[in-house]
Design a protein around this motif. Structure first.
Motif: not given
Length: 102
Positions: A25, A81-83, A22, A77-78
Motif C-alpha cells: 500500500p 484506510g489501510t496504512i 504496508i 483509502h490507502l
C-alpha cells in the motif's frame, strides 16, 4: 532562482511485525501521490535496522500541497484506510523552503 516549496518528512513506525504488510500500500500510495499536480517528489525508505520503520520524503510546490494530498481519494483509502491503522505512531514534520531571496 529556486521556487519555494514544502518539504515533508514522515516517520512511520509500524506495529511490530507488520512492516511487510504496508510495503504494497505504501508503494501504491507513492505512485498515486507522484501524479498529484502539486507533488514534486515522493520517495519512501525502509530502515535496514528496523523493518517496521519507514521514512517518507515528500515535496510540494506550495504550502497547501500536503493538505490537498491528504484529501485525495488515494490517501483517504490507502493512507487512512489501510496504512495508518497498522501504525504504532507516525511523526510528520513540514518545512517551507523559501527559495532564493529576490
Amino acid at each position: 532562482m529556486a521556487e519555494a516549496y514544502l518539504q515533508v518528512i514522515a516517520h512511520y513506525f509500524v506495529k511490530p511485525g507488520n512492516g511487510d504488510a504496508i510495503v504494497k500500500p505504501l508503494t501504491e500510495l507513492a505512485a498515486a501521490t507522484r501524479a498529484e499536480p502539486k507533488n514534486l517528489y515522493y520517495e519512501l525508505f525502509r530502515s535496514p535496522l528496523d523493518p517496521d520503520h519507514f521514512v517518507i520524503l515528500e515535496q510540494y510546490s506550495s504550502a497547501d500541497g500536503l493538505a490537498e494530498h491528504r484529501e485525495t481519494e488515494h490517501f483517504q483509502h490507502l493512507g487512512f484506510g489501510t496504512i495508518i491503522p497498522l501504525l504504532d505512531r507516525r511523526e510528520v514534520a513540514s518545512h517551507m523552503f523559501p527559495g532564493d531571496a529576490a
